[in-house]
Design a protein around this motif. Sequence first.
Motif, short mmCIF file in Angstrom:
data_model
loop_
_atom_site.label_atom_id
_atom_site.label_comp_id
_atom_site.label_asym_id
_atom_site.label_seq_id
_atom_site.Cartn_x
_atom_site.Cartn_y
_atom_site.Cartn_z
N VAL A 8 -2.76 -6.83 -4.50
CA VAL A 8 -2.62 -5.40 -4.81
C VAL A 8 -1.77 -5.21 -6.05
O VAL A 8 -2.06 -4.37 -6.91
CB VAL A 8 -2.04 -4.66 -3.59
N GLU A 66 0.82 -1.21 0.00
CA GLU A 66 0.00 0.00 0.00
C GLU A 66 0.86 1.26 0.00
O GLU A 66 0.53 2.26 -0.65
CB GLU A 66 -0.93 0.00 1.21
N HIS A 125 2.14 1.59 -3.38
CA HIS A 125 1.02 2.00 -4.22
C HIS A 125 0.81 3.51 -4.14
O HIS A 125 0.66 4.20 -5.16
CB HIS A 125 -0.24 1.26 -3.78
N GLY A 132 -7.59 -1.57 -3.24
CA GLY A 132 -6.37 -2.09 -2.62
C GLY A 132 -6.41 -1.99 -1.11
O GLY A 132 -5.95 -2.89 -0.39
#
Length: 574
Positions: free
Chosen positions: A436, A275, A278, A409
Amino acid sequence: MVSPHLCSSMLHALVVQGRGSSFLYRQYLRCPMPWSNKSYHVSQRSVKSGGSLMHLLRVNRLPLQPSQIRIYSSDEQKKTSGSQVSSDSMTGKSTAGPETSNVGPKSTFPENAIQVKVKAVLKKRDYGVKYTKNNFITGVRAMNEFCLKTSDLEQLRKIRRRSPHEDTEAFTVYLRSDVETKALEVWGSPEAILRERKLRKEEEMVYKENLSRNQKLLKEYKDFLGETKPRSSTASVFLKGPGKVVMVAICINGLNFFFKLLAWVYTGSASMFSEAIHSLADTCNQALLALGISQSVRTPDPGHPYGFTNMRYIASLISGVGIFMMGAGLSWYHGIIGLMHPQPIESFLWAYCILAGSLVSEGATLLVAINEIRKSARIKGLSFYQYVMLSCDPSTNVVLLEDAAAVLGVIMAASCMGLTSLTGNPYYDCLGSLGVGTLLATVSAFLIYTNTEALIGRSIQPEQLQRLTELLESDPAVRAIHDVKATDMGMNKVRFKAEVDFDGRVVTRSYLEKQDIDQMLNDILQVKNPEDLEAFMLKHGENIIDTLGAEVDRLEKELKQRNPDVRHVDLEIL
């Protein structure tokens, strides 16, 4: 086969009987030549020309005297009869009887014996491979290519012509022949002009190299020349529309990256690491989108005549590649490493709090992107799905898809972390990282595909193309249109091209409606010879061509007015 001597006797008898020259010509052609077995072909025009028949008769050595022959035209009939032929046309005297055969061979044919009708045809002019004397050039080109000054141009003939630019009705041009003559007068020889042009080019290169140190001078130069369109303000682009959406996304994703990175350091979760990566990828990509937006509003220049609109698609394409390489690649890598070497998991409390905050912030950015796309799609008359699939606004599309992937996600990462907390199995957390990464790879593949299609150049919607086609075909000056191409250049810009078959009668009538008919009739009555006709046709022919050009400009203007998306129109005369 008839012998040549017999043919000579027959022709002699025909002349004595007073037959016309046409009949005599036909009989003569049937006779073989004494020196050949082949027929002797000759045109009737050559026989009718002065003296040619006598030449043929002498070649055959017929026992005839010129005083015994009279030449008639092909439609002339001999009204007199008898065995004796009058020779007044030969000698100018009125005689009869056998004495006429005593006229000597020095007698000539009268001028009025034969009448030949000749068509008046203008002599075809040979302009050669290269002909530029009648070319028009602008003042700027005259100064650049022929090294003249404005004071030199003031002495030349000035011609007002229809301008190709929308914001100018007419502009001044000069005859190329006048400019060349003036340049030779100023510089002395073509070699001197070439040397001066080369010197100026070198100075221009030096100027470009030092352009960064002469920004103030460059600004004064542009202010002196003026600009047809005002330069768009870069700051104002980020206060509304796609620019506003991108700036909001940059701020939110930057904060999310910072807090997710802290949560990963604290917990060591693979899903939290994915994350954080991301959010970092989203922040970098949206910064790239902001750069593309700022570049896309630059004013077109000679090197880029259609502007820099495609910079948004280029930035979005690079963004899609970045998501795949940085986001999906690192997430897969970290997930695979976690599966191969599982690590103990710390408390997920702070991670859950950060994910909850990220969900709210990413959801807010997603709503901003959705509202912007809905508004733009409504203006263009498209559905939300069509607007996204056609990538009408690549920058907003990237924000929409990245934030949608971010929300999914976060939900996926939170679910996998929850399973790990309940079961104590770290493999669920690693599977979340792989999930993800797969989600980011899907988004990047879609962005790469849609932006590549836009950069290649795709056609507009069939309904819009049909409206443009019907508008042209409904005009009375247009007979038909062929090879129609309408390319979507992106950002509400369409380039339209078509081969147009114009009705010459309508264009000519449009020209005549603006003329003084009485004066034109008087000009027609003054036409007495081919030279007068040529001058009359050249004058009005050039004006009709100008009228045709005005019709093309009118159609292009109507297309742009009725369809604001059409920015560039190329109508080619068929």
